[in-house]
Design a protein around this motif. Structure first.
Motif, mmCIF file in Angstrom:
data_model
loop_
_atom_site.group_PDB
_atom_site.id
_atom_site.type_symbol
_atom_site.label_atom_id
_atom_site.label_comp_id
_atom_site.label_asym_id
_atom_site.label_seq_id
_atom_site.Cartn_x
_atom_site.Cartn_y
_atom_site.Cartn_z
ATOM 1 N N VAL A 51 0.832 -1.178 0.246
ATOM 2 C CA VAL A 51 -0.002 -0.003 0.080
ATOM 3 C C VAL A 51 0.699 1.417 -0.002
ATOM 4 O O VAL A 51 0.610 2.153 -0.773
ATOM 5 N N ILE A 52 2.020 1.512 0.737
ATOM 6 C CA ILE A 52 2.940 2.356 0.808
ATOM 7 C C ILE A 52 3.421 2.697 -0.621
ATOM 8 O O ILE A 52 3.455 3.814 -1.085
ATOM 9 N N GLN A 53 3.912 1.402 -1.312
ATOM 10 C CA GLN A 53 4.495 1.424 -2.734
ATOM 11 C C GLN A 53 3.633 2.178 -3.440
ATOM 12 O O GLN A 53 3.919 2.937 -4.436
ATOM 13 N N LEU A 54 2.066 1.541 -3.451
ATOM 14 C CA LEU A 54 1.235 2.030 -4.244
ATOM 15 C C LEU A 54 0.970 3.621 -4.204
ATOM 16 O O LEU A 54 0.714 4.224 -5.091
ATOM 17 N N TYR A 55 0.793 4.022 -2.838
ATOM 18 C CA TYR A 55 0.508 5.566 -2.490
ATOM 19 C C TYR A 55 1.602 6.106 -3.197
ATOM 20 O O TYR A 55 1.404 7.336 -3.868
ATOM 21 N N LEU A 56 2.849 5.984 -2.876
ATOM 22 C CA LEU A 56 4.344 6.607 -3.523
ATOM 23 C C LEU A 56 4.103 6.511 -5.126
ATOM 24 O O LEU A 56 4.372 7.722 -5.817
ATOM 25 N N VAL A 58 1.646 6.320 -7.083
ATOM 26 C CA VAL A 58 0.507 7.196 -7.634
ATOM 27 C C VAL A 58 0.574 8.540 -7.556
ATOM 28 O O VAL A 58 0.579 9.420 -8.487
ATOM 29 N N SER A 59 1.508 9.026 -6.495
ATOM 30 C CA SER A 59 1.851 10.179 -6.157
ATOM 31 C C SER A 59 2.894 10.728 -7.315
ATOM 32 O O SER A 59 2.905 11.766 -7.861
ATOM 33 N N GLN A 75 -3.670 15.664 -6.368
ATOM 34 C CA GLN A 75 -3.122 15.145 -5.025
ATOM 35 C C GLN A 75 -4.164 15.134 -4.017
ATOM 36 O O GLN A 75 -4.126 14.119 -3.120
ATOM 37 N N PHE A 78 -6.696 12.302 -4.565
ATOM 38 C CA PHE A 78 -6.362 10.977 -4.235
ATOM 39 C C PHE A 78 -6.200 10.776 -2.634
ATOM 40 O O PHE A 78 -6.685 9.818 -2.100
ATOM 41 N N ASN A 79 -5.565 11.686 -2.040
ATOM 42 C CA ASN A 79 -5.551 11.695 -0.676
ATOM 43 C C ASN A 79 -6.822 11.366 0.026
ATOM 44 O O ASN A 79 -7.131 10.794 1.194
ATOM 45 N N VAL A 82 -7.986 7.828 -0.507
ATOM 46 C CA VAL A 82 -7.301 7.224 0.439
ATOM 47 C C VAL A 82 -7.914 7.210 1.958
ATOM 48 O O VAL A 82 -8.129 6.182 2.608
#
Length: 100
Positions: A51-56, A58-59, A75, A78-79, A82
């Motif tokens: 999830v952390i990797q996906l978030y980074l 997508v950012s 941004q 997206f936040n 989430v």
């Protein structure tokens, strides 16, 4: 026969109540349950990293593909998505735990 002679396979606790000793199948079930918890923990950690990797990622995509003037808007959206997903997950877990 007295009462103490009839209780050969169980002992008593501090209050005098009969306590049955743990059986071998209880120990096996306990080990199996702890192994399941360990697997669940490992999968949870793996999911957390994903999830952390996906978030980074997508950012990063937002930073590359979206022009500067719209970047903060994308941004923020997206936040918000989430945050809403996390809120739904937390609510679901709380209802499962406390049964409402």
């Amino acid at each position: 026969m007295s009462e103490t002679e009839t209780q050969t396979d169980s002992s008593t606790d501090d209050e005098g109540e009969a306590v049955t000793p743990p059986r071998d199948d209880d120990t096996g079930g306990r080990v199996r349950r702890y192994a399941n918890y360990a697997v669940l923990l490992a999968l949870g950690l793996l999911a957390f990293v994903a999830v952390i990797q996906l978030y980074l990622s997508v950012s990063n995509v937002i930073r590359i593909w979206i022009s500067d003037e719209y970047r903060s808007l994308f941004q923020a959206a997206f936040n918000l998505v989430v945050l809403l997903a996390a809120g739904i997950g937390i609510t679901y877990q709380l209802r499962r735990l406390y049964g409402s």
